[in-house]
Design an enzyme around this catalytic site. Structure first.
Site, PDB file in Angstrom:
ATOM      1  N   CYS A  44      -3.835  13.202  20.889  1.00 30.58           N
ATOM      2  CA  CYS A  44      -2.667  13.858  21.489  1.00 30.58           C
ATOM      3  C   CYS A  44      -3.157  14.973  22.402  1.00 30.58           C
ATOM      4  CB  CYS A  44      -1.779  14.499  20.432  1.00 30.58           C
ATOM      5  SG  CYS A  44      -1.622  13.563  18.939  1.00 30.58           S
TER       6      CYS A  44
ATOM      7  N   ASN B 161      -8.575   3.714   8.495  1.00 27.91           N
ATOM      8  CA  ASN B 161      -8.041   2.506   9.123  1.00 27.91           C
ATOM      9  C   ASN B 161      -8.133   2.517  10.637  1.00 27.91           C
ATOM     10  OD1 ASN B 161      -5.966   4.538   8.279  1.00 27.91           O
ATOM     11  ND2 ASN B 161      -4.743   3.395   9.748  1.00 27.91           N
TER      12      ASN B 161
ATOM     13  N   GLN C  76      -7.928  -0.406   3.091  1.00 26.84           N
ATOM     14  CA  GLN C  76      -8.783  -1.078   4.077  1.00 26.84           C
ATOM     15  C   GLN C  76     -10.058  -1.664   3.472  1.00 26.84           C
ATOM     16  OE1 GLN C  76      -8.188  -1.938   7.187  1.00 26.84           O
ATOM     17  NE2 GLN C  76      -6.248  -0.883   7.435  1.00 26.84           N
TER      18      GLN C  76
ATOM     19  N   GLY D 202       0.799  -1.218   0.000  1.00 24.76           N
ATOM     20  CA  GLY D 202       0.000   0.000   0.000  1.00 24.76           C
ATOM     21  C   GLY D 202       0.837   1.276   0.000  1.00 24.76           C
ATOM     22  N   THR D 203       1.874   1.295   0.808  1.00 21.32           N
ATOM     23  CA  THR D 203       2.675   2.512   0.940  1.00 21.32           C
ATOM     24  C   THR D 203       3.319   2.890  -0.391  1.00 21.32           C
ATOM     25  OG1 THR D 203       3.099   2.014   3.263  1.00 21.32           O
ATOM     26  CG2 THR D 203       4.606   3.568   2.205  1.00 21.32           C
TER      27      THR D 203
ATOM     28  N   THR E 108      12.746  -7.150 -10.099  1.00 20.31           N
ATOM     29  CA  THR E 108      12.172  -8.479 -10.331  1.00 20.31           C
ATOM     30  C   THR E 108      10.900  -8.651  -9.502  1.00 20.31           C
ATOM     31  OG1 THR E 108      14.360  -9.355 -10.782  1.00 20.31           O
ATOM     32  CG2 THR E 108      12.651 -10.973 -10.210  1.00 20.31           C
TER      33      THR E 108
ATOM     34  N   ALA F 171      -2.085  -6.644  -0.120  1.00 21.72           N
ATOM     35  CA  ALA F 171      -2.607  -8.014   0.010  1.00 21.72           C
ATOM     36  C   ALA F 171      -2.753  -8.467   1.461  1.00 21.72           C
ATOM     37  CB  ALA F 171      -1.688  -8.975  -0.741  1.00 21.72           C
ATOM     38  N   HIS F 172      -1.896  -7.951   2.341  1.00 17.87           N
ATOM     39  CA  HIS F 172      -1.917  -8.477   3.716  1.00 17.87           C
ATOM     40  C   HIS F 172      -3.145  -8.039   4.517  1.00 17.87           C
ATOM     41  CE1 HIS F 172      -0.263  -4.958   6.154  1.00 17.87           C
ATOM     42  NE2 HIS F 172      -0.006  -4.543   4.936  1.00 17.87           N
TER      43      HIS F 172
HETATM   44  C1  LIG Z   1      -5.253   2.981   4.982  1.00 16.75           C
HETATM   45  C2  LIG Z   1      -3.886   2.409   4.806  1.00 16.75           C
HETATM   46  N1  LIG Z   1      -3.097   2.879   3.828  1.00 16.75           N
HETATM   47  C3  LIG Z   1      -1.874   2.393   3.613  1.00 16.75           C
HETATM   48  C4  LIG Z   1      -1.360   1.385   4.394  1.00 16.75           C
HETATM   49  C5  LIG Z   1       0.025   0.896   4.133  1.00 16.75           C
HETATM   50  O1  LIG Z   1       0.021  -0.374   3.500  1.00 16.75           O
HETATM   51  P1  LIG Z   1       1.312  -1.297   3.534  1.00 16.75           P
HETATM   52  O2  LIG Z   1       1.444  -1.821   4.917  1.00 16.75           O
HETATM   53  O3  LIG Z   1       1.023  -2.404   2.552  1.00 16.75           O
HETATM   54  O4  LIG Z   1       2.476  -0.491   3.099  1.00 16.75           O
HETATM   55  C6  LIG Z   1      -2.144   0.864   5.433  1.00 16.75           C
HETATM   56  C7  LIG Z   1      -1.609  -0.188   6.322  1.00 16.75           C
HETATM   57  O5  LIG Z   1      -1.710  -0.113   7.527  1.00 16.75           O
HETATM   58  C8  LIG Z   1      -3.445   1.384   5.641  1.00 16.75           C
HETATM   59  O6  LIG Z   1      -4.233   0.937   6.617  1.00 16.75           O
END
Ligand SMILES: Cc1ncc(COP(=O)(O)O)c(C=O)c1O
Length: 378
Positions: free
Chosen positions: A327, A150, A178, A70-71, A236, A199-200
């Site tokens: 916070c 999330n 999510q 995702g990142t 790869t 995927a996770h």
């Molecule tokens: C909303 C959201 N975006 C992005 C990510 C990042 O995904 P990844 O862990 O595959 O880099 C997450 C993971 O916690 C997420 O919940």
């Protein structure tokens, strides 16, 4: 009993996904860029996976680009979408994941864009009128708004955002990490330029995901290297990860309605049990089905002794969950999401997040432990 209620952080691998990946690891080890039979076999597997994913999302395989998760997909959409289209203004919310927020903030700091934050209410809902105003005032913006938050589960109406973005000629990226595999995304209808998957979060492997890029727009690669992913992402390919991702998404779509009903049932049950058993409990974000991601329940506990030890105590009691609190002024720790919705910093909040493997006994166990752990002040 050991309870895993942290499925928004990551989900356990489905045994069927593991089986699929194991098969690939064992026998299909060729480099997909090699032209010999071993390479071609791996290449075929990747393209078959891409097609499976594209079919599920009602799009073309040419719009799916595999990433490390995702990142990376968020970074690629944001950085390349903005730079390659010469955009000077971006709109996001203060509730986005750091993969989005920190990327946009870094671009603002580097002087590439001016960043505006759309207003959100105390449940994390986007103010669509304010979004429209920002779009009106800043022609050709880049908009990044997540589908489901999330931490608190509040959903954004991405169809509505897509319509607005089209009206004002903006590029629209939605972090769907999510909801991918939990909601049906129909890309033949949704007006979005970039969508993201990890995927996770859907019982697939870690370290693999994809970015959907609408065919109407073009960007240049973020990672330079070989010609993989049609010259869009050098390196790869994670062949067994990609096979696992396609299998996981395929399984998620096959049973989506049943899983949704099961998980929503557990969430509603836990919410009612908590209200009945813990006086003063409340919930962060939307909780109505339809406005809220069914896998996430963010609970705000009444003030108690040692509130900062709540997650630790839950862990000791056999429950894995996560969370934080808003916070308090002047500190930089805690949840930026809870801070943004104005949650009370003196109340501990815990995110319980469920999966198809969660069950009612685990909810009962957790509520009973919470009663013990929460030495609620009179
Ligand atoms: C909303 C959201 N975006 C992005 C990510 C990042 O995904 P990844 O862990 O595959 O880099 C997450 C993971 O916690 C997420 O919940």
């Amino acid at each position: 009993m050991r309870v895993y209620f942290d499925n928004a952080a990551t989900t356990p691998l489905d045994p069927e996904v593991l089986k699929e990946m194991y098969k690939v690891m064992e026998s299909q080890f060729g480099n997909p860029s090699s032209i010999h039979a071993h390479g071609r076999e791996a290449r075929t597997l990747i393209e078959r996976s891409r097609k499976t994913i594209a079919n599920l999302l009602h799009t073309s395989p040419a719009e799916i680009f595999f990433t490390s998760g995702g990142t990376e997909a968020d970074n690629m959409a944001i950085k390349c979408g903005i730079v390659d289209h010469g955009l000077k203004h971006a709109i996001t919310s203060r509730l986005e994941h750091h993969a989005v927020l920190h990327t946009l903030e870094a671009m603002e700091k580097a002087g590439v864009i001016k960043l505006s934050f759309v207003d959100t209410d105390h449940k994390g809902n986007v103010d669509y009128a304010h979004l429209e105003k920002l779009l009106q005032d800043n022609e050709r913006s880049f908009v990044s708004l997540m589908h489901a938050n999330n931490e608190i589960g509040t959903l954004t109406d991405i169809e509505r955002v897509g319509e607005l973005c089209e009206q004002y000629n903006a590029l629209f990226h939605s972090d769907t990490v999510q909801t991918m595999g939990h909601f049906p995304h129909d890309l033949s209808k949704l007006k979005v330029h970039f969508l993201v998957c990890a995927a996770h979060k859907l019982h697939g492997p870690k370290g693999v995901g994809f970015l959907h890029i609408n065919h109407r727009i073009k960007i240049k690669p973020m990672i330079h290297g070989g010609s993989q992913e049609r010259n869009m992402r050098g390196g790869t390919e994670n062949v067994y990860g990609i096979a696992g991702l396609a299998k996981a998404l395929d399984m998620a779509y096959a049973d989506m309605e049943a899983h949704q009903a099961h998980i929503q049932g557990l969430k509603s049950y836990m919410l009612e049990q908590l209200k009945a058993e813990i006086p003063g409990v409340s919930f962060n974000g939307e909780t109505d089905p339809g406005k809220s991601l069914y896998t996430v329940l963010n609970v705000s506990f009444p003030e108690m002794d040692m509130a900062d030890m709540l997650l630790f105590n839950l862990d000791i009691a056999g429950i894995s969950a996560s969370g934080g609190s808003a916070c308090s002024s002047g500190t930089d720790i805690g949840s930026h999401v809870l801070t943004a919705i104005g949650a009370n910093p003196s109340r501990a909040s815990v995110r319980f997040s469920f999966s198809k493997y969660s069950n009612k006994e685990e909810v009962d166990f957790t509520v009973a432990k919470l009663k013990d752990v929460c030495l609620v002040k009179a």
